[in-house]
Write a protein that holds these residues in place. Structure first.
Motif, PDB file in Angstrom:
ATOM      1  N   PHE A 110       0.850  -1.189   0.000  1.00 42.70           N
ATOM      2  CA  PHE A 110       0.000   0.000   0.000  1.00 42.70           C
ATOM      3  C   PHE A 110       0.884   1.237   0.000  1.00 42.70           C
ATOM      4  N   ARG A 111       0.674   2.136  -0.973  1.00 40.26           N
ATOM      5  CA  ARG A 111       1.456   3.371  -1.071  1.00 40.26           C
ATOM      6  C   ARG A 111       0.616   4.485  -1.678  1.00 40.26           C
ATOM      7  N   GLU A 112       1.066   5.711  -1.476  1.00 39.89           N
ATOM      8  CA  GLU A 112       0.440   6.857  -2.128  1.00 39.89           C
ATOM      9  C   GLU A 112       0.729   6.800  -3.626  1.00 39.89           C
ATOM     10  N   GLY A 113      -0.252   7.241  -4.418  1.00 44.45           N
ATOM     11  CA  GLY A 113      -0.072   7.287  -5.868  1.00 44.45           C
ATOM     12  C   GLY A 113      -0.310   5.964  -6.566  1.00 44.45           C
ATOM     13  N   GLN A 114      -0.674   4.924  -5.842  1.00 41.16           N
ATOM     14  CA  GLN A 114      -0.867   3.613  -6.443  1.00 41.16           C
ATOM     15  C   GLN A 114      -2.345   3.218  -6.418  1.00 41.16           C
ATOM     16  N   GLY A 115      -2.691   2.252  -7.246  1.00 36.49           N
ATOM     17  CA  GLY A 115      -4.062   1.776  -7.322  1.00 36.49           C
ATOM     18  C   GLY A 115      -4.472   1.020  -6.070  1.00 36.49           C
ATOM     19  N   VAL A 116      -5.753   1.177  -5.692  1.00 33.48           N
ATOM     20  CA  VAL A 116      -6.273   0.530  -4.495  1.00 33.48           C
ATOM     21  C   VAL A 116      -7.760   0.240  -4.688  1.00 33.48           C
ATOM     22  N   VAL A 117      -8.222  -0.837  -4.083  1.00 36.15           N
ATOM     23  CA  VAL A 117      -9.649  -1.143  -4.017  1.00 36.15           C
ATOM     24  C   VAL A 117      -9.971  -1.390  -2.551  1.00 36.15           C
ATOM     25  N   ALA A 118     -10.941  -0.622  -2.026  1.00 37.49           N
ATOM     26  CA  ALA A 118     -11.332  -0.744  -0.621  1.00 37.49           C
ATOM     27  C   ALA A 118     -12.785  -1.217  -0.555  1.00 37.49           C
ATOM     28  N   GLU A 119     -13.049  -2.178   0.333  1.00 35.75           N
ATOM     29  CA  GLU A 119     -14.413  -2.683   0.531  1.00 35.75           C
ATOM     30  C   GLU A 119     -14.929  -2.152   1.854  1.00 35.75           C
ATOM     31  N   GLY A 120     -16.176  -1.699   1.861  1.00 36.58           N
ATOM     32  CA  GLY A 120     -16.758  -1.180   3.092  1.00 36.58           C
ATOM     33  C   GLY A 120     -18.065  -0.472   2.822  1.00 36.58           C
ATOM     34  N   ALA A 121     -18.330   0.580   3.603  1.00 38.11           N
ATOM     35  CA  ALA A 121     -19.584   1.316   3.478  1.00 38.11           C
ATOM     36  C   ALA A 121     -19.322   2.806   3.662  1.00 38.11           C
ATOM     37  N   LEU A 122     -20.147   3.592   3.009  1.00 38.89           N
ATOM     38  CA  LEU A 122     -20.074   5.033   3.134  1.00 38.89           C
ATOM     39  C   LEU A 122     -20.758   5.445   4.432  1.00 38.89           C
ATOM     40  N   GLY A 123     -20.069   6.244   5.235  1.00 38.58           N
ATOM     41  CA  GLY A 123     -20.627   6.676   6.518  1.00 38.58           C
ATOM     42  C   GLY A 123     -21.535   7.890   6.366  1.00 38.58           C
ATOM     43  N   GLN A 124     -22.271   8.213   7.417  1.00 40.95           N
ATOM     44  CA  GLN A 124     -23.159   9.376   7.428  1.00 40.95           C
ATOM     45  C   GLN A 124     -22.375  10.671   7.198  1.00 40.95           C
ATOM     46  N   ASP A 125     -21.107  10.682   7.645  1.00 38.87           N
ATOM     47  CA  ASP A 125     -20.275  11.874   7.524  1.00 38.87           C
ATOM     48  C   ASP A 125     -19.600  12.013   6.162  1.00 38.87           C
ATOM     49  N   GLY A 126     -19.871  11.089   5.225  1.00 36.62           N
ATOM     50  CA  GLY A 126     -19.276  11.148   3.895  1.00 36.62           C
ATOM     51  C   GLY A 126     -17.918  10.489   3.806  1.00 36.62           C
ATOM     52  N   VAL A 127     -17.460   9.893   4.902  1.00 40.54           N
ATOM     53  CA  VAL A 127     -16.178   9.191   4.910  1.00 40.54           C
ATOM     54  C   VAL A 127     -16.445   7.706   4.662  1.00 40.54           C
ATOM     55  N   PHE A 128     -15.677   7.116   3.753  1.00 44.67           N
ATOM     56  CA  PHE A 128     -15.821   5.701   3.442  1.00 44.67           C
ATOM     57  C   PHE A 128     -15.115   4.893   4.524  1.00 44.67           C
ATOM     58  N   LYS A 129     -15.850   4.039   5.221  1.00 42.23           N
ATOM     59  CA  LYS A 129     -15.286   3.197   6.287  1.00 42.23           C
ATOM     60  C   LYS A 129     -14.951   1.844   5.667  1.00 42.23           C
ATOM     61  N   ALA A 130     -13.681   1.593   5.418  1.00 42.72           N
ATOM     62  CA  ALA A 130     -13.243   0.363   4.767  1.00 42.72           C
ATOM     63  C   ALA A 130     -12.999  -0.728   5.794  1.00 42.72           C
ATOM     64  N   ASP A 131     -13.390  -1.955   5.456  1.00 41.80           N
ATOM     65  CA  ASP A 131     -13.049  -3.080   6.330  1.00 41.80           C
ATOM     66  C   ASP A 131     -12.026  -3.994   5.672  1.00 41.80           C
ATOM     67  N   SER A 132     -11.700  -3.751   4.410  1.00 35.81           N
ATOM     68  CA  SER A 132     -10.569  -4.429   3.773  1.00 35.81           C
ATOM     69  C   SER A 132     -10.023  -3.540   2.663  1.00 35.81           C
ATOM     70  N   VAL A 133      -8.720  -3.618   2.463  1.00 35.76           N
ATOM     71  CA  VAL A 133      -8.048  -2.816   1.449  1.00 35.76           C
ATOM     72  C   VAL A 133      -7.166  -3.745   0.630  1.00 35.76           C
ATOM     73  N   LEU A 134      -7.305  -3.643  -0.687  1.00 41.73           N
ATOM     74  CA  LEU A 134      -6.481  -4.422  -1.614  1.00 41.73           C
ATOM     75  C   LEU A 134      -5.571  -3.457  -2.351  1.00 41.73           C
ATOM     76  N   ALA A 135      -4.281  -3.791  -2.451  1.00 40.67           N
ATOM     77  CA  ALA A 135      -3.320  -2.898  -3.083  1.00 40.67           C
ATOM     78  C   ALA A 135      -2.691  -3.585  -4.289  1.00 40.67           C
ATOM     79  N   LYS A 136      -1.912  -2.825  -5.008  1.00 43.98           N
ATOM     80  CA  LYS A 136      -1.215  -3.330  -6.191  1.00 43.98           C
ATOM     81  C   LYS A 136      -0.274  -4.483  -5.839  1.00 43.98           C
ATOM     82  N   HIS A 137       0.143  -5.231  -6.844  1.00 49.21           N
ATOM     83  CA  HIS A 137       1.038  -6.345  -6.549  1.00 49.21           C
ATOM     84  C   HIS A 137       2.455  -6.134  -7.033  1.00 49.21           C
ATOM     85  N   ASP A 138       2.719  -5.157  -7.863  1.00 41.93           N
ATOM     86  CA  ASP A 138       4.087  -4.768  -8.199  1.00 41.93           C
ATOM     87  C   ASP A 138       4.093  -3.306  -8.613  1.00 41.93           C
ATOM     88  N   GLU A 139       5.282  -2.736  -8.860  1.00 42.48           N
ATOM     89  CA  GLU A 139       5.340  -1.299  -9.073  1.00 42.48           C
ATOM     90  C   GLU A 139       4.744  -0.836 -10.388  1.00 42.48           C
TER      91      GLU A 139
END
Length: 166
Positions: A110-139
Motif C-alpha cells: 500500500f502506497r500513495e499514488g498507487q491503485g487501491v480497491v477498498a471494501e466497506g460502506a459510506l458513513g453518514q459523515d461522507g467518509v468511506f469506512k473500509a473493512d478491507s483494502v487491496l493494493a497493487k502487486h508490483d510497481e
C-alpha cells in the motif's frame, strides 16, 4: 346384466389426453420453479457484478450511507495519515476525491499514488469506512478497471506515477 363398455372404462383416447394434461401441468410447474430459481440467482448477483465504483461514480449516484460497496481509484499523494492502527487516506480518480478510514493492517504494498480497491460502506459523515483494502502487486500495476475508467474520463497519464495497466 349388460355392461356398457363406454361408461365403465375410459377409452384409450381419453387416457392419453389425461396423461398429456398431467405431463403439461408437471412441465409448467417445473418451468415456474426453474424461472423462480434463476430470478433469485440473478437478483443475488446484481450487486456483486460491479467490482468497484470510483469516487466520481459514488458522487454522481448519491450512494446511501451504510450501503456496502467497493471503492476503486488511486491513493492521493500526501493524504495518508496514521492514528494508531487507524489509517486515513483519500482515494481519487483525478476528478473526485473520497476520504477513507481503515482500521487494521494495510497490505505491505500500500502506497500513495498507487491503485487501491477498498471494501466497506459510506458513513453518514461522507467518509468511506473500509473493512478491507487491496493494493497493487508490483510497481507497474494498476487495476485494469481503474486505468480504463481514468482513460474514459481523460485523466489517464501513464507517465505520472509509472503505472501501466495489465
Amino acid at each position: 346384466m349388460t355392461i356398457d363398455a363406454s361408461t365403465s372404462f375410459p377409452s384409450p383416447r381419453r387416457r392419453a389426453g389425461a396423461r398429456k394434461r398431467r405431463r403439461m401441468a408437471l412441465f409448467a410447474v417445473v418451468a415456474l420453479v426453474l424461472a423462480g430459481a434463476v430470478a433469485l440467482i440473478l437478483n443475488a448477483f446484481r450487486d456483486t457484478l460491479v467490482f468497484f465504483r470510483t469516487p466520481s461514480e459514488i458522487a454522481e449516484r448519491g450512494e446511501a450511507p451504510g450501503a456496502r460497496l467497493r471503492l476503486g481509484g488511486l491513493v492521493k499523494q500526501g493524504s495518508v495519515t496514521h492514528d494508531g492502527t487507524t489509517t486515513h487516506f483519500v482515494v481519487t480518480d483525478m476528478k473526485s476525491d473520497l476520504p477513507v478510514t481503515f482500521t487494521g493492517l494495510l497490505p505491505d504494498l500500500f502506497r500513495e499514488g498507487q491503485g487501491v480497491v477498498a471494501e466497506g460502506a459510506l458513513g453518514q459523515d461522507g467518509v468511506f469506512k473500509a473493512d478491507s483494502v487491496l493494493a497493487k502487486h508490483d510497481e507497474n500495476y494498476m487495476p485494469k478497471d481503474v486505468a480504463d475508467r481514468l482513460k474514459a474520463q481523460g485523466e489517464w497519464r501513464p507517465d505520472a506515477g509509472g503505472a501501466k495497466p495489465k
